[in-house]
Motif scaffolding. Sequence first.
Motif, PDB file in Angstrom:
ATOM      1  N   HIS A  24       2.493  -8.109   7.065  1.00  0.00           N
ATOM      2  CA  HIS A  24       1.532  -9.102   7.538  1.00  0.00           C
ATOM      3  C   HIS A  24       0.400  -8.422   8.294  1.00  0.00           C
ATOM      4  N   ARG A  25       0.736  -7.493   9.182  1.00  0.00           N
ATOM      5  CA  ARG A  25      -0.296  -6.790   9.932  1.00  0.00           C
ATOM      6  C   ARG A  25      -1.106  -5.863   9.039  1.00  0.00           C
ATOM      7  N   ALA A  26      -0.466  -5.289   8.016  1.00  0.00           N
ATOM      8  CA  ALA A  26      -1.190  -4.420   7.093  1.00  0.00           C
ATOM      9  C   ALA A  26      -2.241  -5.214   6.316  1.00  0.00           C
ATOM     10  N   PHE A  27      -1.845  -6.371   5.782  1.00  0.00           N
ATOM     11  CA  PHE A  27      -2.802  -7.220   5.068  1.00  0.00           C
ATOM     12  C   PHE A  27      -3.858  -7.770   6.017  1.00  0.00           C
ATOM     13  N   PHE A 187      -4.478   9.275   2.213  1.00  0.00           N
ATOM     14  CA  PHE A 187      -4.783  10.626   2.675  1.00  0.00           C
ATOM     15  C   PHE A 187      -5.321  10.619   4.096  1.00  0.00           C
ATOM     16  N   GLY A 188      -6.067   9.566   4.450  1.00  0.00           N
ATOM     17  CA  GLY A 188      -6.596   9.482   5.808  1.00  0.00           C
ATOM     18  C   GLY A 188      -5.497   9.394   6.841  1.00  0.00           C
ATOM     19  N   ILE A 189      -4.498   8.578   6.579  1.00  0.00           N
ATOM     20  CA  ILE A 189      -3.391   8.406   7.541  1.00  0.00           C
ATOM     21  C   ILE A 189      -2.562   9.679   7.660  1.00  0.00           C
ATOM     22  N   PHE A 190      -2.160  10.249   6.538  1.00  0.00           N
ATOM     23  CA  PHE A 190      -1.273  11.408   6.601  1.00  0.00           C
ATOM     24  C   PHE A 190      -2.001  12.680   7.040  1.00  0.00           C
ATOM     25  N   LEU A 277       2.387   0.477   2.307  1.00  0.00           N
ATOM     26  CA  LEU A 277       3.526   1.000   3.059  1.00  0.00           C
ATOM     27  C   LEU A 277       3.059   1.891   4.210  1.00  0.00           C
ATOM     28  N   ALA A 278       2.046   2.715   3.925  1.00  0.00           N
ATOM     29  CA  ALA A 278       1.511   3.600   4.967  1.00  0.00           C
ATOM     30  C   ALA A 278       0.855   2.792   6.084  1.00  0.00           C
TER      31      ALA A 278
END
Length: 290
Positions: A24-27, A187-190, A277-278
């Motif tokens: 929910h927070r991701a969307f 790629f930005g997150i990891f 997922l990330a």
Amino acid sequence: MSASATESETSEQPVPVSDSQTFHRAFKDLRDGLRQRELWLSLGWQDIKQRYRRSVIGPFWITIATGVQAAAMGLLYSALLNIPLKEFLPYVTVGLIVWNLISASILEGSEVFISNEGLIKQLPSALSVHVYRLVWRQVLFFAHNFAIYIVLLFAFSIWQNMSWTALAAIPAFVLIVANTLWVSIVFGIFSTRYRDIAPILGSLTLLLFVLTPIMWTTQALKDQGGQAAERVKLAELNPLYHYLEIIRAPLIGTDQQAYHWYIVIALTVVGWAVALLALRKYRARVPYWV
């Protein structure tokens, strides 16, 4: 009321659970970012103006640089591969224009949050705003470079070979932009968490440029026969080859196989699943990692 009864009622009350790591927070982050489009549209445009500040022709230096590179590669490799320049130069040019969009989403996407550290820590906005800003900026660069294709369209009479199937380039472009979004997110997150990923991606992107049919064609390998023809199968293992084909083929008026679309659509679905997922698990940690 007795103390034991009060303690019993308190223990029965549900403990509030944080939704910081939910889909929910991701969307919601993606939706909030879209709602803040005035912010990232303005920031993306300012990025281009800032880069070419006090320049006479401004962002059209992008067009000139890409045009010179495409012309040099087209002239050289058409002679080496014995392919008519009229056929090969549009092939190289469109491939290079699309490649610039894809490679930027990988290279700049890996540093999208690191380079916006100040804004992330000080500006109360969705994390996806910085991804939208990056992709918007690259779409503007693509639009400037697309002017080269318009020139070739008439200079080399490409339009004579085109049919209504050329409209397939529109959904192909939308698909590529959708992929640049999830690539930048993942790629930005990891890369924010593991800083070694960005230089690794830089080397990998250079390798993929050589392995992707931009300066060479799969048809040239097939014409050589033997082991060279077998290497076409290896080229098809490169996913970027399929991204190029869904947009390059309709733009230069050549035949296209449907399996390129199937592969790109499948990669888009898988990529967005990984991106969600990330975002679900690590979105809240990015401000601490930067």
